[in-house]
Design a protein around this motif. Structure first.
Motif, PDB file in Angstrom:
ATOM      1  N   SER A 225      37.437   1.723  45.136  1.00 42.99           N
ATOM      2  CA  SER A 225      36.779   0.611  45.587  1.00 42.99           C
ATOM      3  C   SER A 225      35.193   0.444  45.317  1.00 42.99           C
ATOM      4  O   SER A 225      34.754  -0.393  45.634  1.00 42.99           O
ATOM      5  CB  SER A 225      36.993   0.656  46.965  1.00 42.99           C
ATOM      6  N   SER A 226      34.697   1.512  44.559  1.00 44.19           N
ATOM      7  CA  SER A 226      33.361   1.592  44.259  1.00 44.19           C
ATOM      8  C   SER A 226      33.130   1.047  42.896  1.00 44.19           C
ATOM      9  O   SER A 226      34.068   0.784  42.224  1.00 44.19           O
ATOM     10  CB  SER A 226      32.684   3.047  44.324  1.00 44.19           C
ATOM     11  N   THR A 227      31.724   0.845  42.667  1.00 45.76           N
ATOM     12  CA  THR A 227      31.308   0.287  41.224  1.00 45.76           C
ATOM     13  C   THR A 227      30.497   1.261  40.796  1.00 45.76           C
ATOM     14  O   THR A 227      29.849   1.920  41.187  1.00 45.76           O
ATOM     15  CB  THR A 227      30.540  -1.079  41.343  1.00 45.76           C
ATOM     16  N   GLY A 228      30.692   1.579  39.177  1.00 44.20           N
ATOM     17  CA  GLY A 228      29.735   2.229  38.443  1.00 44.20           C
ATOM     18  C   GLY A 228      28.223   1.617  38.221  1.00 44.20           C
ATOM     19  O   GLY A 228      28.418   0.680  36.948  1.00 44.20           O
ATOM     20  N   SER A 229      27.352   1.803  39.178  1.00 46.42           N
ATOM     21  CA  SER A 229      26.199   1.037  39.125  1.00 46.42           C
ATOM     22  C   SER A 229      25.621   1.528  37.631  1.00 46.42           C
ATOM     23  O   SER A 229      24.833   0.434  36.954  1.00 46.42           O
ATOM     24  CB  SER A 229      25.277   1.309  40.230  1.00 46.42           C
ATOM     25  N   THR A 230      25.417   2.664  37.166  1.00 42.51           N
ATOM     26  CA  THR A 230      24.777   3.013  35.875  1.00 42.51           C
ATOM     27  C   THR A 230      25.498   2.438  34.792  1.00 42.51           C
ATOM     28  O   THR A 230      24.496   1.959  33.879  1.00 42.51           O
ATOM     29  CB  THR A 230      24.763   4.651  35.892  1.00 42.51           C
ATOM     30  N   LEU A 231      26.662   2.371  34.751  1.00 39.79           N
ATOM     31  CA  LEU A 231      27.166   1.563  33.659  1.00 39.79           C
ATOM     32  C   LEU A 231      27.148   0.399  33.591  1.00 39.79           C
ATOM     33  O   LEU A 231      26.695  -0.358  32.521  1.00 39.79           O
ATOM     34  CB  LEU A 231      28.765   2.115  33.471  1.00 39.79           C
ATOM     35  N   LEU A 232      27.133  -0.305  34.858  1.00 42.60           N
ATOM     36  CA  LEU A 232      27.199  -1.703  34.837  1.00 42.60           C
ATOM     37  C   LEU A 232      25.511  -2.209  34.633  1.00 42.60           C
ATOM     38  O   LEU A 232      25.429  -3.123  33.728  1.00 42.60           O
ATOM     39  CB  LEU A 232      27.351  -2.292  36.534  1.00 42.60           C
ATOM     40  N   THR A 233      24.722  -1.402  35.087  1.00 44.89           N
ATOM     41  CA  THR A 233      23.190  -1.698  34.340  1.00 44.89           C
ATOM     42  C   THR A 233      23.156  -1.386  32.983  1.00 44.89           C
ATOM     43  O   THR A 233      22.412  -2.425  32.380  1.00 44.89           O
ATOM     44  CB  THR A 233      22.393  -0.805  35.256  1.00 44.89           C
ATOM     45  N   ARG A 234      23.622  -0.479  32.578  1.00 48.20           N
ATOM     46  CA  ARG A 234      23.498  -0.630  30.856  1.00 48.20           C
ATOM     47  C   ARG A 234      23.984  -1.518  30.100  1.00 48.20           C
ATOM     48  O   ARG A 234      23.491  -2.168  29.239  1.00 48.20           O
ATOM     49  CB  ARG A 234      24.026   0.810  30.446  1.00 48.20           C
ATOM     50  N   VAL A 235      25.505  -1.962  30.675  1.00 47.01           N
ATOM     51  CA  VAL A 235      26.213  -2.976  29.919  1.00 47.01           C
ATOM     52  C   VAL A 235      25.371  -4.478  30.093  1.00 47.01           C
ATOM     53  O   VAL A 235      25.209  -5.251  29.175  1.00 47.01           O
ATOM     54  CB  VAL A 235      27.522  -3.165  30.557  1.00 47.01           C
ATOM     55  N   LEU A 236      25.032  -4.651  31.278  1.00 48.13           N
ATOM     56  CA  LEU A 236      24.216  -5.937  31.289  1.00 48.13           C
ATOM     57  C   LEU A 236      22.822  -6.246  30.799  1.00 48.13           C
ATOM     58  O   LEU A 236      22.343  -7.039  30.237  1.00 48.13           O
ATOM     59  CB  LEU A 236      24.228  -6.254  33.144  1.00 48.13           C
ATOM     60  N   THR A 237      22.368  -4.797  30.623  1.00 51.70           N
ATOM     61  CA  THR A 237      21.073  -4.779  29.774  1.00 51.70           C
ATOM     62  C   THR A 237      21.067  -4.978  28.407  1.00 51.70           C
ATOM     63  O   THR A 237      20.434  -5.864  27.910  1.00 51.70           O
ATOM     64  CB  THR A 237      20.315  -3.570  30.068  1.00 51.70           C
ATOM     65  N   ASP A 238      22.471  -4.476  27.969  1.00 51.19           N
ATOM     66  CA  ASP A 238      22.759  -4.640  26.454  1.00 51.19           C
ATOM     67  C   ASP A 238      22.974  -5.999  26.139  1.00 51.19           C
ATOM     68  O   ASP A 238      22.712  -6.836  25.122  1.00 51.19           O
ATOM     69  CB  ASP A 238      24.019  -3.531  26.216  1.00 51.19           C
ATOM     70  N   LEU A 239      23.540  -6.796  27.264  1.00 49.26           N
ATOM     71  CA  LEU A 239      24.043  -8.057  26.864  1.00 49.26           C
ATOM     72  C   LEU A 239      22.918  -9.080  27.533  1.00 49.26           C
ATOM     73  O   LEU A 239      23.244 -10.445  27.551  1.00 49.26           O
ATOM     74  CB  LEU A 239      25.272  -8.564  27.888  1.00 49.26           C
ATOM     75  N   LYS A 240      21.739  -8.605  27.721  1.00 52.63           N
ATOM     76  CA  LYS A 240      20.475  -9.482  27.981  1.00 52.63           C
ATOM     77  C   LYS A 240      20.786 -10.405  29.299  1.00 52.63           C
ATOM     78  O   LYS A 240      20.093 -11.446  29.422  1.00 52.63           O
ATOM     79  CB  LYS A 240      20.474 -10.420  26.714  1.00 52.63           C
ATOM     80  N   ILE A 241      21.309  -9.987  30.107  1.00 51.86           N
ATOM     81  CA  ILE A 241      21.600 -10.733  31.459  1.00 51.86           C
ATOM     82  C   ILE A 241      21.205  -9.722  32.669  1.00 51.86           C
ATOM     83  O   ILE A 241      21.543 -10.176  33.701  1.00 51.86           O
ATOM     84  CB  ILE A 241      22.993 -11.340  31.728  1.00 51.86           C
ATOM     85  N   GLY A 242      20.735  -8.640  32.429  1.00 46.80           N
ATOM     86  CA  GLY A 242      20.216  -7.557  33.455  1.00 46.80           C
ATOM     87  C   GLY A 242      19.238  -8.042  34.399  1.00 46.80           C
ATOM     88  O   GLY A 242      19.236  -7.858  35.285  1.00 46.80           O
TER      89      GLY A 242
END
Length: 791
Positions: A149-166
């Motif tokens: 039920s949780s979320t991978g905050s570190t990976l999500l941060t890394r992905v959104l930053t790479d995609l320029k919407i962080g």
């Protein structure tokens, strides 16, 4: 001796081979990332693809086992993976604030908790039917549901930053919610690990009489006490030691190696207390990090270095280790249950997050599309989830088929994120205003957004007076981003530290003191006379060559309608001599060329020196607007409309017209269709202004019928000493006869012909000038892909 030499050579050979293999792995990951760039896939996708593919090649697996002298290569890789995960969890904990759990939940927290709850409920209801565990029971189902039920905050941060919407609104919201989700989940897992033994079918821990299993067999109470002691020591001794290290190593000075060693030794010593009693070292690292002080140079230094190591070294290695452990040949392709578990893991988690986000979205009145986007982003899992899955498989808690299904499901939850990013960017572009970001087309019922740039404290009095006369009636008022223009030097660069996603903090003492002084003065004005003014602070930190781009980004991020720049020549402290900063002149000229909105340059020659203007003040600022024609003059007239009803401003509008009846007037020049169209716009704009402001008697109006530019120059000189503020357009006139030839003696062409004359050394030294340039609609906004408001 020969044997020892042979063993030494073999060890060197094995190390060299391992290094070459790892460098090759990094190269392959980089190459795949370049190939996937057209698909906007983040780097983590290329790492996973390469890791899973190489890890399942038979000759790679046999080579890994052959490299290790003990033929136990996977166990040695497991040791390195555990070490990397320990660093990962420590850095993750150090970036989290456990005190947020005791505060009133924010919107992000409620969205996170709602999604977690429904995902937990749905997973718990379906886990018994899909049989995820080797020996399923209620304890396993609950533990499995909590983790899922949780979320991978570190990976999500890394992905959104790479995609320029962080740094977009929805990106920051999702990352913040993910942090809440992961913090709560890991703390629950830590508590559960104290009570239950996952490797023993989740039985309650009890003391083992076998002395050989002493450290592994302690019961719940000793393990819980050890963890509590570790937390108390961390809370008590951590701030004392780290505070002393921080004070002994201020920003801008080289970090002393002995102090860094002391900090690391203290952290390791504290983190080893609970593992000695049987607690997980990986979870212990998180507990140590989360209760250590987050502020201070040493914490920031450790987080930056650890994250750098994780990003460029550990994550590719981790993906390769997962590929070696997850043998796809053992996935039961012909079994319906394997596919049911695979798609069940994906569907149940996604549906649970969507239900939770929609319900919380109704509470906060989010658009349903925003709620679904948040749910899909919060459905992303991280390295911890994959790591726990592999550990569960190796301890026979979970089958190979289920483990591989979970890894594939987690992979699928990352693949669709670029599509979400494209949708967010596309929708943000549609929300960009159709009209240019200019004062002439500004909706008076909406707040006016202004980017007010400052070189230093010397610009603050002028900035305060500008805000005062610009705020209009106070409803809806203005939103001002007071931006410090700081030149980036080597000394300042050495004091920069990371403070979040793509953000840096400048700790240089001079810069901090300068910004604090400016902030205090501006805040004092806001507290006393700031009705109708909303103040935000910002900073354009860059070299002179690229500072214009920083200003573009700030303007585009905040949907600014007007950027106000200080003139590069300013009075010195004694107000007798002028200081010329050629660097800021280049910045001003670049901003004028490609600004995403209207731009004004303030030539302060007394505007900031006069007593603060206010509606209750008896002093009056005599202001004149010179209108000849063209889009920039129309923009200057639009600004004059905002200050027209301020009690501290006495406004006069002076229109220069060509005297067609004069004997020496040359009217033979034929006008083009463009010129005729511009003159039509001028007449319409001025007629509207006259009807709204002049007809009521609040604004004075004068006409000057002139023949040529010489008479225009003489008229300007006759105004010397009569007005404290001149407002003129930068240019944009249609070859007016009244300015023809003035550019022959211009000293600052970026100010336009009238602005150059009024701000020149031969004109009044007490008259300030505001030169306005209207936004060019041909300049395409470049920041829509990077930063935008969405929610």
């Amino acid at each position: 001796m020969v044997s020892d030499g042979t063993n030494c050579n073999d060890a060197i050979s094995h190390v060299a081979t391992s290094v070459i293999c790892f460098i090759s792995l990094l190269g392959i990951c980089h190459g795949v990332h370049i190939l996937l760039k057209p698909l906007s896939q983040p780097r983590i996708i290329s790492e996973i693809i390469v890791g899973l593919f190489l890890g399942n090649l038979p000759f790679v697996r046999s080579g890994i086992l052959h490299i290790k002298s003990d033929n136990n290569g996977l166990q040695n890789m497991k040791f390195l993976t555990d070490f990397g995960m320990t660093l990962y969890m420590f850095a993750l904990g150090l970036e989290m604030d456990p005190l947020v759990l005791f505060r009133i939940p924010k919107r992000e927290a409620i969205v996170a908790y709602t999604g977690m709850f429904f995902t937990f409920v749905l997973t718990s209801c379906t886990a018994s039917f899909l049989r995820y565990g080797m020996h399923p029971n209620i304890k396993f189902d609950l533990a499995f549901s909590i983790i899922l039920s949780s979320t991978g905050s570190t990976l999500l941060t890394r992905v959104l930053t790479d995609l320029k919407i962080g740094k977009s609104d929805i990106g920051k919201f999702a990352i913040s919610a993910a942090v809440y989700s992961e913090l709560v989940t890991i703390l629950i897992v830590c508590i559960g690990y104290i009570i239950f033994q996952p490797e023993s079918n989740f039985q309650v821990r009890h003391r083992t009489p076998d002395q050989h299993e002493y450290f592994k067999g302690h019961g719940v109470i000793p393990l819980g006490v050890a963890l509590v002691v570790q937390i108390i020591l961390t809370l008590v001794a951590g701030p004392i030691i780290l505070s002393w290290v921080n004070s002994a190593n201020p920003h801008g000075k080289t970090f002393k190696g002995s102090h860094l060693v002391l900090s690391v030794a203290f952290t390791v010593s504290i983190g080893c207390i609970s593992p000695l009693m049987g607690f997980s070292p990986v979870l212990s690292a998180f507990v140590t990090g989360v209760f250590l002080p987050r502020e201070g140079r040493v914490s920031q230094f450790v987080v930056n270095k650890v994250n750098y190591f994780l990003t460029f070294v550990f994550y590719p290695y981790f993906a390769f280790w997962v590929g070696l452990e997850a043998q796809f040949g053992r996935f039961e392709f012909k079994t319906l249950g394997s596919w049911a578990r695979l798609f069940g893991l994906f569907a149940v988690g996604t549906v649970g997050k969507i239900i939770g986000a929609l319900i919380s979205g109704l509470i906060f009145k989010f658009q349903w599309s925003d709620s679904i986007i948040l749910a899909l982003l919060l459905n992303v899992k991280g390295q911890l989830h994959i790591y726990l899955t592999i550990i569960a498989m190796k301890n026979d808690i979970m089958s190979y088929s289920t483990c591989i299904g979970m890894i594939l499901a987690m992979f699928l939850k990352i693949v669709y994120v670029p599509m979400i990013a494209r949708y967010i960017i596309r929708r943000a572009r549609k929300r960009l205003p159709n009209q240019p970001l200019a004062l002439q087309w500004h909706d008076p019922t909406k707040e006016l957004r202004i980017l007010l740039c400052l070189h230093g404290p010397e610009n603050v009095p002028s900035a305060i007076n500008f805000m005062e006369i610009t705020k209009g009636s106070g409803d809806p008022g203005i939103l001002v981003y007071a931006t410090d223009m700081i030149q980036l030097t080597d000394e300042i660069a050495s004091t920069m530290v990371s403070s979040g996603i793509d953000d840096v903090e400048v700790t240089d003492a001079n810069v901090v003191q300068l910004r604090k002084k400016i902030t205090n003065t501006l805040q004092e004005y806001i507290d006393e006379h700031g009705d109708g003014v909303t103040l935000q602070r910002a900073m354009a930190l860059s070299t002179y060559n690229t500072m214009n781009q920083e200003i573009y980004n700030l303007a585009e991020d905040s949907m600014i309608s007007l950027v106000v720049l200080p003139f590069h020549i300013t009075l010195t402290n004694d107000e007798k001599a002028y200081e010329n900063n050629i660097g800021f002149r280049h910045v001003n000229r670049k901003v004028l060329r490609n600004a995403p909105c209207s731009v004004a340059i303030m030539v302060d020659r007394g505007f900031g020196a006069i007593r603060q203007i206010s509606k209750s003040s008896s002093s009056v600022l005599n202001t004149v607007v010179i209108f000849i024609g063209g889009k920039d003059d129309r923009e200057a007239l639009a600004y004059a409309g905002r200050i027209a009803y301020h009690r501290g401003v006495k406004l006069t509008v002076m229109r220069f017209l060509v005297d067609t009846e004069a004997d020496n007037c040359n009217t033979s020049t034929k006008r083009t269709s463009q010129q005729e169209e511009e003159m039509k716009h001028d007449d319409e704009c001025f007629a509207n202004f006259y009807e709204k402001h002049v007809a009521g008697g609040k604004v004075s109006y004068m006409e000057k019928h002139l023949v040529n530019s010489a008479q225009a120059y003489t008229t300007l000189r006759s105004l010397e000493g009569r007005y404290g503020l001149f407002i003129v357009g930068q240019g944009g006139r249609v070859n007016s006869m009244l300015t023809m030839g003035m550019n022959d003696w211009e000293q600052c062409p970026e100010l336009g012909p009238l602005g150059d004359i009024l701000s020149g050394p031969n004109f009044s030294t007490t008259a300030s000038v505001l030169i306005v340039q209207q936004h060019n609609p041909k300049v395409e906004p470049r920041g829509a892909d990077n930063e935008f408001c969405i929610m």
